[in-house]
Design a protein around this motif. Sequence first.
Motif, PDB file in Angstrom:
ATOM      1  N   GLU A  37      -8.977  -7.456  -2.162  1.00 19.32           N
ATOM      2  CA  GLU A  37      -7.708  -6.903  -2.626  1.00 19.32           C
ATOM      3  C   GLU A  37      -6.516  -7.653  -2.041  1.00 19.32           C
ATOM      4  OE1 GLU A  37      -8.502  -2.298  -3.628  1.00 19.32           O
ATOM      5  OE2 GLU A  37      -8.062  -2.745  -1.544  1.00 19.32           O
ATOM      6  N   TRP A  38      -5.467  -7.753  -2.853  1.00 21.35           N
ATOM      7  CA  TRP A  38      -4.179  -8.238  -2.397  1.00 21.35           C
ATOM      8  C   TRP A  38      -3.314  -7.000  -2.214  1.00 21.35           C
ATOM      9  CZ3 TRP A  38      -2.820 -12.731  -0.521  1.00 21.35           C
ATOM     10  CH2 TRP A  38      -1.471 -12.987  -0.299  1.00 21.35           C
ATOM     11  N   ILE A  39      -2.795  -6.824  -1.015  1.00 15.40           N
ATOM     12  CA  ILE A  39      -2.023  -5.631  -0.687  1.00 15.40           C
ATOM     13  C   ILE A  39      -0.585  -6.052  -0.432  1.00 15.40           C
ATOM     14  CG2 ILE A  39      -1.785  -3.700   0.922  1.00 15.40           C
ATOM     15  CD1 ILE A  39      -4.845  -4.001   1.391  1.00 15.40           C
ATOM     16  N   ALA A  40       0.337  -5.407  -1.135  1.00 16.02           N
ATOM     17  CA  ALA A  40       1.739  -5.810  -1.039  1.00 16.02           C
ATOM     18  C   ALA A  40       2.647  -4.600  -1.187  1.00 16.02           C
ATOM     19  CB  ALA A  40       2.053  -6.832  -2.133  1.00 16.02           C
ATOM     20  N   ARG A  41       3.926  -4.851  -0.954  1.00 19.96           N
ATOM     21  CA  ARG A  41       4.923  -3.841  -1.289  1.00 19.96           C
ATOM     22  C   ARG A  41       5.196  -3.962  -2.780  1.00 19.96           C
ATOM     23  NH1 ARG A  41       9.887  -4.699   2.400  1.00 19.96           N
ATOM     24  NH2 ARG A  41       9.160  -6.838   2.339  1.00 19.96           N
ATOM     25  N   ASN A  42       5.453  -2.856  -3.422  1.00 20.30           N
ATOM     26  CA  ASN A  42       5.793  -2.876  -4.838  1.00 20.30           C
ATOM     27  C   ASN A  42       7.253  -3.306  -4.974  1.00 20.30           C
ATOM     28  OD1 ASN A  42       6.453  -2.387  -7.490  1.00 20.30           O
ATOM     29  ND2 ASN A  42       5.353  -0.439  -7.591  1.00 20.30           N
ATOM     30  N   PRO A  43       7.500  -4.491  -5.573  1.00 22.32           N
ATOM     31  CA  PRO A  43       8.885  -4.955  -5.678  1.00 22.32           C
ATOM     32  C   PRO A  43       9.711  -4.181  -6.697  1.00 22.32           C
ATOM     33  CG  PRO A  43       7.402  -6.475  -6.776  1.00 22.32           C
ATOM     34  CD  PRO A  43       6.541  -5.447  -6.091  1.00 22.32           C
ATOM     35  N   ARG A  45      10.127  -0.946  -6.646  1.00 20.30           N
ATOM     36  CA  ARG A  45      10.671   0.266  -6.042  1.00 20.30           C
ATOM     37  C   ARG A  45      10.956   0.004  -4.563  1.00 20.30           C
ATOM     38  NH1 ARG A  45       6.918   3.202  -3.013  1.00 20.30           N
ATOM     39  NH2 ARG A  45       4.764   2.536  -3.304  1.00 20.30           N
ATOM     40  N   THR A  46      11.638   0.921  -3.934  1.00 21.53           N
ATOM     41  CA  THR A  46      11.910   0.802  -2.514  1.00 21.53           C
ATOM     42  C   THR A  46      10.636   1.177  -1.770  1.00 21.53           C
ATOM     43  OG1 THR A  46      14.180   1.464  -2.929  1.00 21.53           O
ATOM     44  CG2 THR A  46      13.444   1.530  -0.655  1.00 21.53           C
ATOM     45  N   ASP A  47       9.912   0.153  -1.421  1.00 21.12           N
ATOM     46  CA  ASP A  47       8.629   0.335  -0.753  1.00 21.12           C
ATOM     47  C   ASP A  47       8.790  -0.210   0.663  1.00 21.12           C
ATOM     48  OD1 ASP A  47       5.959   0.885  -0.388  1.00 21.12           O
ATOM     49  OD2 ASP A  47       5.236  -0.546  -1.886  1.00 21.12           O
ATOM     50  N   GLN A  48       8.642   0.631   1.644  1.00 21.11           N
ATOM     51  CA  GLN A  48       8.916   0.238   3.020  1.00 21.11           C
ATOM     52  C   GLN A  48       7.863  -0.683   3.623  1.00 21.11           C
ATOM     53  OE1 GLN A  48      11.842   1.037   4.507  1.00 21.11           O
ATOM     54  NE2 GLN A  48      12.362   1.905   2.505  1.00 21.11           N
ATOM     55  N   ARG A  49       6.602  -0.470   3.216  1.00 17.96           N
ATOM     56  CA  ARG A  49       5.542  -1.300   3.790  1.00 17.96           C
ATOM     57  C   ARG A  49       4.370  -1.407   2.821  1.00 17.96           C
ATOM     58  NH1 ARG A  49       2.544   2.818   7.755  1.00 17.96           N
ATOM     59  NH2 ARG A  49       3.132   4.641   6.602  1.00 17.96           N
ATOM     60  N   PRO A  50       3.607  -2.477   2.955  1.00 16.09           N
ATOM     61  CA  PRO A  50       2.451  -2.634   2.073  1.00 16.09           C
ATOM     62  C   PRO A  50       1.424  -1.538   2.326  1.00 16.09           C
ATOM     63  CG  PRO A  50       2.790  -4.600   3.453  1.00 16.09           C
ATOM     64  CD  PRO A  50       3.764  -3.566   3.902  1.00 16.09           C
ATOM     65  N   GLY A  51       0.685  -1.235   1.295  1.00 15.92           N
ATOM     66  CA  GLY A  51      -0.392  -0.255   1.470  1.00 15.92           C
ATOM     67  C   GLY A  51      -0.777   0.446   0.185  1.00 15.92           C
ATOM     68  N   SER A  52       0.205   0.870  -0.588  1.00  9.76           N
ATOM     69  CA  SER A  52      -0.142   1.628  -1.792  1.00  9.76           C
ATOM     70  C   SER A  52      -0.214   0.760  -3.040  1.00  9.76           C
ATOM     71  CB  SER A  52       0.855   2.765  -2.017  1.00  9.76           C
ATOM     72  OG  SER A  52       2.144   2.250  -2.262  1.00  9.76           O
ATOM     73  N   GLY A  63      -2.795  -1.358  -9.090  1.00 12.63           N
ATOM     74  CA  GLY A  63      -2.201  -0.042  -9.143  1.00 12.63           C
ATOM     75  C   GLY A  63      -1.294   0.211  -7.955  1.00 12.63           C
ATOM     76  N   ASP A  64      -0.326   1.061  -8.211  1.00 10.97           N
ATOM     77  CA  ASP A  64       0.515   1.581  -7.136  1.00 10.97           C
ATOM     78  C   ASP A  64       0.137   3.052  -7.007  1.00 10.97           C
ATOM     79  OD1 ASP A  64       2.437   2.672  -5.478  1.00 10.97           O
ATOM     80  OD2 ASP A  64       4.022   1.368  -6.233  1.00 10.97           O
ATOM     81  N   PHE A  65      -0.579   3.368  -5.953  1.00  9.22           N
ATOM     82  CA  PHE A  65      -1.103   4.711  -5.799  1.00  9.22           C
ATOM     83  C   PHE A  65      -0.026   5.713  -5.418  1.00  9.22           C
ATOM     84  CE2 PHE A  65      -4.471   1.624  -5.232  1.00  9.22           C
ATOM     85  CZ  PHE A  65      -5.329   2.040  -6.233  1.00  9.22           C
ATOM     86  N   ALA A  66       1.168   5.225  -5.087  1.00  5.99           N
ATOM     87  CA  ALA A  66       2.286   6.134  -4.800  1.00  5.99           C
ATOM     88  C   ALA A  66       2.975   6.586  -6.081  1.00  5.99           C
ATOM     89  CB  ALA A  66       3.294   5.449  -3.872  1.00  5.99           C
ATOM     90  N   THR A  67       2.957   5.746  -7.114  1.00  4.27           N
ATOM     91  CA  THR A  67       3.676   6.081  -8.350  1.00  4.27           C
ATOM     92  C   THR A  67       2.746   6.358  -9.532  1.00  4.27           C
ATOM     93  OG1 THR A  67       3.813   3.768  -9.069  1.00  4.27           O
ATOM     94  CG2 THR A  67       5.605   4.597  -7.666  1.00  4.27           C
ATOM     95  N   GLY A  68       1.519   5.887  -9.444  1.00  6.12           N
ATOM     96  CA  GLY A  68       0.587   6.035 -10.556  1.00  6.12           C
ATOM     97  C   GLY A  68       0.639   4.888 -11.550  1.00  6.12           C
ATOM     98  N   ASP A  69       1.541   3.924 -11.335  1.00  8.33           N
ATOM     99  CA  ASP A  69       1.575   2.749 -12.204  1.00  8.33           C
ATOM    100  C   ASP A  69       0.287   1.951 -11.990  1.00  8.33           C
ATOM    101  OD1 ASP A  69       4.213   3.050 -13.347  1.00  8.33           O
ATOM    102  OD2 ASP A  69       5.004   2.515 -11.375  1.00  8.33           O
ATOM    103  N   LYS A  70      -0.284   1.459 -13.090  1.00 10.92           N
ATOM    104  CA  LYS A  70      -1.521   0.693 -12.957  1.00 10.92           C
ATOM    105  C   LYS A  70      -1.746  -0.134 -14.211  1.00 10.92           C
ATOM    106  CE  LYS A  70      -4.220   4.607 -14.570  1.00 10.92           C
ATOM    107  NZ  LYS A  70      -5.265   5.559 -14.276  1.00 10.92           N
ATOM    108  N   GLY A  71      -2.656  -1.111 -14.069  1.00 12.81           N
ATOM    109  CA  GLY A  71      -2.997  -1.953 -15.203  1.00 12.81           C
ATOM    110  C   GLY A  71      -4.376  -2.554 -15.020  1.00 12.81           C
ATOM    111  N   GLY A  72      -4.888  -3.119 -16.104  1.00 12.18           N
ATOM    112  CA  GLY A  72      -6.260  -3.597 -16.110  1.00 12.18           C
ATOM    113  C   GLY A  72      -6.455  -5.074 -15.910  1.00 12.18           C
TER     114      GLY A  72
END
Length: 104
Positions: A37-43, A45-52, A63-72
């Motif tokens: 996995e590549w783990i990053a901040r979601n650019p 949104r205001t994402d304080q640290r990588p993880g979600s 996917g961004d598990f904080a917002t529910g945005d995802k793709g295949g």
Amino acid sequence: MSVTPKIDFLRIARTALMHSDSLCRRWLPEGYQDGKEWIARNPRRTDQRPGSFKVNLSTGRWGDFATGDKGGDLVALAAYLFDLSQKDAAIRIADMLGMSPYDG
């Protein structure tokens, strides 16, 4: 009568997957690899640290598990990150990888 060429989304997504590591490093440069996995901040949104926000480098699913945005795939990821249509994202990736975006 001319025929409009079709975008070969599947071929572009498969080729992009072969370059998933370099594409993620380019698109999400503040991220890091953890296993597959590549783990990053979601650019987007205001994402304080990588993880979600995570991209699976083997499948292209993300996917961004904080917002529910995802793709295949990585075409969907480029569309999401750069606010592009799927078509424009596919053309941009094909250009980046030096391939034709069209069938045939």
